[in-house]
Design a protein around this motif. Structure first.
Motif: not given
Length: 293
Positions: A71-78, A83-84, A133-140
Motif C-alpha cells: 500500500y501507498l499511505v499518504w498522510w496529510s494534516q490538517p 488535498w483530497m 475500488v483501488c483504495g480508501e480516503i479517510m479523514v480522522f
C-alpha cells in the motif's frame, strides 16, 4: 509496468509536490496506516505531509491468501478538500497516464464510517478507478480515543490493484515486483503465522493458546505503559491486534475470545497518547497565539 516501477512513479510524484517519504514499518501490518511514524504525528501540532510504502494484510481490495498487499499511505494534516482532489490527480497519473489526468474514470464513493481496535473516527470514501475500488480516503478526527487538534487526511492506495487495473487485469494474475520476480514470490509480504500450536490441527482455534498469548502481550504492554515507553507499548498493541485478527472466522470460541479481549486492549491503547512527547509551546506571546491558532 511492474510494481517496483509503479512505486517509483508514486514516489517521484509525491516528492515533487513537497511530501516526505518515511521508511516502512519493519513487518507486515494489519492495516497499512497503523505505521507508528504516521499515527503519532497526528498528536503533534506540526503541519505534516508524509507518505510510506507499507505491506499490510487488510485494506481496500486486499491480497488473497497468505500474501499481503503493498500500500501507498499518504498522510496529510490538517486535512483540506484541496488535498483530497490531489489524491485523485495522483491516481489518474498512475493508472491513466498524464494525458488522462482529470478523466472521469476517477471517482470517490462515500461509505459508512468504521472503527477498529485503534478507535479511529471520521469519514471514509472508496477511491475508485474505472469502477473498481483501488483504495480508501479517510479523514480522522479521533485516534486512540483522543480528539485530534486538527483532522488528518489518510489516503490508502492498493498498488497491486492499481497495477492490475493499469494492465487491464482485474484479477491481479501474473503481476510482478520487478522483471521476472512475481509478486507471489515476495515472501516478506507473507502474513505472520496464524494462531496454532505444535500438534494442533492447522486453522483450528485454540482458546488456551490465545489466552496464554494475550496474557503475555498484556503483561509486556502494561510494563511499557508503567515505564512510559509509548512506542514499545504501541508495538505490543500491534502484536495484540494480530492475535485478535486470528480470532475472526474461527467459530464461536474465536469470536467469544475476541469479544472478551478487545475492550481491554482498547483501554490500554487509550493510555498511550498521553505519553507521546509533544513540543512545548512556550510562554511568550507568539507561542500563545500559535497555540490559539
Amino acid at each position: 509496468m511492474d510494481l517496483n516501477r509503479l512505486q517509483t512513479e508514486s514516489r517521484n510524484w509525491l516528492v515533487s509536490r513537497g511530501s516526505l517519504e518515511l521508511p516502512p514499518y519493519t513487518g507486515v501490518l494489519l492495516q497499512s496506516w497503523l505505521h507508528p511514524d504516521l499515527v503519532f504525528r497526528a498528536f503533534r501540532p506540526d503541519l505534516t505531509d508524509f507518505f510510506v510504502f507499507q505491506p499490510a494484510l487488510e485494506g481496500p481490495e486486499a491480497g488473497s491468501g497468505s500474501i499481503s498487499a503493498m500500500y501507498l499511505v499518504w498522510w496529510s494534516q490538517p486535512f483540506t478538500p484541496t488535498w483530497m482532489s490531489r489524491v485523485g490527480d495522483l491516481v489518474c497519473e498512475l493508472a491513466g497516464g498524464a494525458e488522462r489526468a482529470g478523466n472521469i474514470c476517477w471517482e470517490t464513493w462515500g461509505k459508512p464510517g468504521k472503527s477498529t481496535t485503534f478507535g479511529e473516527a471520521g469519514a471514509v470514501w472508496n477511491a475508485v478507478w474505472q469502477g473498481s475500488v483501488c483504495g480508501e480516503i479517510m479523514v480522522f478526527s479521533n485516534l486512540l480515543g483522543e480528539d485530534l487538534s486538527a483532522p488528518v487526511g489518510v489516503a490508502v492506495l492498493n498498488l497491486r490493484q492499481l497495477l492490475s487495473l493499469t494492465l487491464g487485469d482485474s484479477h491481479q494474475s501474473g503481476l510482478s515486483w520487478t522483471g521476472s520476480v512475481g509478486i507471489q514470490d515476495i515472501l516478506s509480504w507473507a502474513r505472520p503465522t496464524r494462531l496454532s500450536a505444535p500438534g494442533e490441527v492447522p486453522g483450528e482455534f485454540s482458546t488456551r493458546l490465545a489466552q496464554d498469548r494475550w496474557e503475555g502481550i498484556k503483561s509486556v504492554l502494561d510494563g511499557h505503559l508503567s515505564a512510559k515507553h509509548w512506542l514499545e507499548a504501541y508495538r505490543s498493541a500491534l502484536d495484540a491486534s494480530w492475535l485478535l485478527s486470528d480470532c475472526r472466522g474461527c467459530g464461536v470460541s474465536g469470536e467469544a475470545f475476541q469479544a472478551n479481549t478487545e475492550p481491554s486492549l482498547k483501554v490500554l491503547l487509550q493510555k498511550i497518547p498521553a505519553l507521546v512527547p509533544r513540543p512545548s509551546v512556550g510562554n511568550n506571546r507568539a507561542g500563545k497565539e500559535a497555540k490559539l491558532r
